[in-house]
Design a protein around this motif. Structure first.
Motif, PDB file in Angstrom:
ATOM      1  N   LEU A 120      -6.585  -5.873  11.521  1.00 40.30           N
ATOM      2  CA  LEU A 120      -5.754  -4.690  10.512  1.00 40.30           C
ATOM      3  C   LEU A 120      -6.649  -5.315   9.045  1.00 40.30           C
ATOM      4  O   LEU A 120      -6.892  -6.219   8.587  1.00 40.30           O
ATOM      5  N   PHE A 121      -7.116  -4.264   8.388  1.00 40.15           N
ATOM      6  CA  PHE A 121      -7.674  -4.110   7.032  1.00 40.15           C
ATOM      7  C   PHE A 121      -6.445  -3.493   5.945  1.00 40.15           C
ATOM      8  O   PHE A 121      -5.882  -2.436   6.221  1.00 40.15           O
ATOM      9  N   ILE A 122      -6.241  -4.282   5.008  1.00 38.31           N
ATOM     10  CA  ILE A 122      -5.188  -4.149   4.023  1.00 38.31           C
ATOM     11  C   ILE A 122      -5.694  -3.916   2.518  1.00 38.31           C
ATOM     12  O   ILE A 122      -6.430  -5.286   2.258  1.00 38.31           O
ATOM     13  N   ASN A 123      -5.540  -3.186   1.643  1.00 39.49           N
ATOM     14  CA  ASN A 123      -5.953  -3.404   0.383  1.00 39.49           C
ATOM     15  C   ASN A 123      -4.484  -2.893  -0.071  1.00 39.49           C
ATOM     16  O   ASN A 123      -4.159  -1.603  -0.185  1.00 39.49           O
ATOM     17  N   PRO A 124      -3.804  -3.716  -0.961  1.00 38.59           N
ATOM     18  CA  PRO A 124      -2.305  -3.322  -1.515  1.00 38.59           C
ATOM     19  C   PRO A 124      -2.462  -2.420  -2.690  1.00 38.59           C
ATOM     20  O   PRO A 124      -1.296  -1.893  -3.047  1.00 38.59           O
ATOM     21  N   GLY A 125      -3.510  -2.121  -3.112  1.00 39.29           N
ATOM     22  CA  GLY A 125      -3.613  -1.082  -4.422  1.00 39.29           C
ATOM     23  C   GLY A 125      -3.448  -2.096  -5.564  1.00 39.29           C
ATOM     24  O   GLY A 125      -3.923  -3.216  -5.545  1.00 39.29           O
ATOM     25  N   GLU A 126      -3.166  -1.440  -6.962  1.00 34.58           N
ATOM     26  CA  GLU A 126      -3.135  -2.129  -8.002  1.00 34.58           C
ATOM     27  C   GLU A 126      -1.856  -2.352  -8.398  1.00 34.58           C
ATOM     28  O   GLU A 126      -0.972  -1.711  -8.508  1.00 34.58           O
ATOM     29  N   VAL A 127      -1.563  -3.553  -9.107  1.00 33.54           N
ATOM     30  CA  VAL A 127      -0.577  -4.043  -9.829  1.00 33.54           C
ATOM     31  C   VAL A 127      -0.584  -3.468 -11.481  1.00 33.54           C
ATOM     32  O   VAL A 127       0.480  -2.954 -11.856  1.00 33.54           O
ATOM     33  N   CYS A 128      -1.615  -3.561 -11.971  1.00 34.83           N
ATOM     34  CA  CYS A 128      -1.817  -3.060 -13.317  1.00 34.83           C
ATOM     35  C   CYS A 128      -1.695  -1.716 -13.786  1.00 34.83           C
ATOM     36  O   CYS A 128      -1.788  -1.600 -14.919  1.00 34.83           O
ATOM     37  N   ALA A 129      -1.770  -0.951 -12.797  1.00 35.84           N
ATOM     38  CA  ALA A 129      -1.578   0.661 -13.179  1.00 35.84           C
ATOM     39  C   ALA A 129      -2.837   1.041 -14.078  1.00 35.84           C
ATOM     40  O   ALA A 129      -2.537   1.840 -15.133  1.00 35.84           O
ATOM     41  N   ARG A 130      -4.038   0.451 -13.884  1.00 34.49           N
ATOM     42  CA  ARG A 130      -5.003   0.938 -14.700  1.00 34.49           C
ATOM     43  C   ARG A 130      -5.731   2.227 -14.265  1.00 34.49           C
ATOM     44  O   ARG A 130      -5.777   2.999 -15.228  1.00 34.49           O
ATOM     45  N   PRO A 133      -0.999   6.001 -13.027  1.00 38.68           N
ATOM     46  CA  PRO A 133       0.046   5.197 -13.422  1.00 38.68           C
ATOM     47  C   PRO A 133       1.154   4.770 -12.412  1.00 38.68           C
ATOM     48  O   PRO A 133       2.294   5.060 -12.438  1.00 38.68           O
ATOM     49  N   HIS A 134       0.750   3.999 -11.495  1.00 43.77           N
ATOM     50  CA  HIS A 134       1.559   3.403 -10.462  1.00 43.77           C
ATOM     51  C   HIS A 134       1.488   1.824 -10.405  1.00 43.77           C
ATOM     52  O   HIS A 134       0.278   1.452 -10.314  1.00 43.77           O
ATOM     53  N   ILE A 135       2.331   1.249 -10.262  1.00 41.32           N
ATOM     54  CA  ILE A 135       2.516  -0.188  -9.830  1.00 41.32           C
ATOM     55  C   ILE A 135       2.705  -0.240  -8.451  1.00 41.32           C
ATOM     56  O   ILE A 135       3.423   0.410  -7.841  1.00 41.32           O
ATOM     57  N   GLU A 136       1.606  -0.980  -7.821  1.00 40.98           N
ATOM     58  CA  GLU A 136       1.775  -1.070  -6.330  1.00 40.98           C
ATOM     59  C   GLU A 136       1.536  -2.407  -5.603  1.00 40.98           C
ATOM     60  O   GLU A 136       1.244  -3.565  -6.407  1.00 40.98           O
ATOM     61  N   CYS A 137       2.023  -2.484  -4.603  1.00 36.65           N
ATOM     62  CA  CYS A 137       1.828  -3.708  -3.666  1.00 36.65           C
ATOM     63  C   CYS A 137       2.190  -3.422  -2.079  1.00 36.65           C
ATOM     64  O   CYS A 137       2.555  -2.029  -1.806  1.00 36.65           O
ATOM     65  N   ALA A 138       2.026  -4.489  -1.347  1.00 40.03           N
ATOM     66  CA  ALA A 138       2.205  -4.001   0.025  1.00 40.03           C
ATOM     67  C   ALA A 138       3.136  -5.209   0.713  1.00 40.03           C
ATOM     68  O   ALA A 138       3.037  -6.427   0.215  1.00 40.03           O
ATOM     69  N   LEU A 139       3.858  -4.990   1.690  1.00 35.58           N
ATOM     70  CA  LEU A 139       4.652  -5.930   2.451  1.00 35.58           C
ATOM     71  C   LEU A 139       4.104  -5.826   3.965  1.00 35.58           C
ATOM     72  O   LEU A 139       4.157  -4.674   4.501  1.00 35.58           O
ATOM     73  N   LEU A 140       3.492  -6.761   4.444  1.00 32.26           N
ATOM     74  CA  LEU A 140       3.193  -6.817   6.010  1.00 32.26           C
ATOM     75  C   LEU A 140       4.091  -7.647   6.609  1.00 32.26           C
ATOM     76  O   LEU A 140       4.373  -8.937   6.523  1.00 32.26           O
ATOM     77  N   GLU A 141       4.876  -6.900   7.692  1.00 34.78           N
ATOM     78  CA  GLU A 141       5.615  -7.724   8.785  1.00 34.78           C
ATOM     79  C   GLU A 141       4.863  -7.456  10.043  1.00 34.78           C
ATOM     80  O   GLU A 141       4.362  -6.620  10.451  1.00 34.78           O
ATOM     81  N   ILE A 142       4.689  -8.859  10.548  1.00 32.31           N
ATOM     82  CA  ILE A 142       4.272  -9.225  11.835  1.00 32.31           C
ATOM     83  C   ILE A 142       5.127  -9.278  12.914  1.00 32.31           C
ATOM     84  O   ILE A 142       5.902 -10.480  12.803  1.00 32.31           O
ATOM     85  N   ASN A 143       5.344  -8.398  13.684  1.00 30.71           N
ATOM     86  CA  ASN A 143       6.044  -8.736  14.828  1.00 30.71           C
ATOM     87  C   ASN A 143       5.415  -9.039  16.178  1.00 30.71           C
ATOM     88  O   ASN A 143       4.056  -8.845  16.155  1.00 30.71           O
TER      89      ASN A 143
END
Length: 170
Positions: A120-130, A133-143
């Motif tokens: 699994l490859f993940i890039n959560p995007g940017e927090v800084c909104a540079r 104009p979006h603040i981003e993050c990710a949540l990975l749930e492993i089942n």
């Protein structure tokens, strides 16, 4: 198991705190930061979350090198395990080889997730909104048999986060 993932905070500690609070509301058990923290305050926020965390130096983090004994911030690529899952964490997407279960990276400021060759490859995007104009993050749930990735994003002028969800059988 739920893991909060963020990257590219840059100098936006207010956004970093907001994202950490959001991930904690979603019951994440760990935090992973993929670099470009830029200022000590962002490391302090990870520490103050009271969650286990790990971060790596990004290309804009030279000023943080002297803090590597005070905070959990590592050179990239950094390999670690959470339970039986092997992770590779980096800022620059130069080591995108499938040599771990989960590869987390940043730098591009663009959200990405892909499951290929049992990695699994993940890039959560940017927090800084540079870059947008979006603040981003990710949540990975492993089942037991799947990964669920929730991409959270919010326009800087709005109050609530939106969410896109991706599921992969493993």
């Amino acid at each position: 198991m739920k893991i909060g993932i963020l990257s590219d905070s840059h100098f936006k500690s207010d956004y970093t705190k907001e994202v950490i609070d959001l991930l904690k509301e979603q019951k994440c058990e760990y935090l992973v930061h993929a670099g470009d923290l830029c200022i000590e305050k962002n490391l302090q926020l990870l520490e103050e979350s009271k969650l286990p965390y790990v971060s790596v130096f990004g290309n804009n983090d030279m000023s943080l090198f002297s803090l590597s004994n005070k905070y959990v911030i590592k050179q990239e690529p950094y390999y670690f395990k959470i339970k039986e899952h092997k992770f590779k964490l980096m800022h620059m997407p130069y080591h995108l080889s499938p040599d771990s279960d989960i590869v987390i990276f940043g730098h591009t400021h663009m959200f990405e997730c892909e499951y290929k060759n049992k990695t699994l490859f993940i890039n959560p995007g940017e927090v800084c909104a540079r870059e947008k104009p979006h603040i981003e993050c990710a949540l990975l749930e492993i089942n037991e048999n799947e990964y669920i990735i929730s991409h959270y994003f919010k326009d800087i002028n709005k109050k609530n986060y939106e969410k896109e969800e991706y599921k992969y059988e493993r």
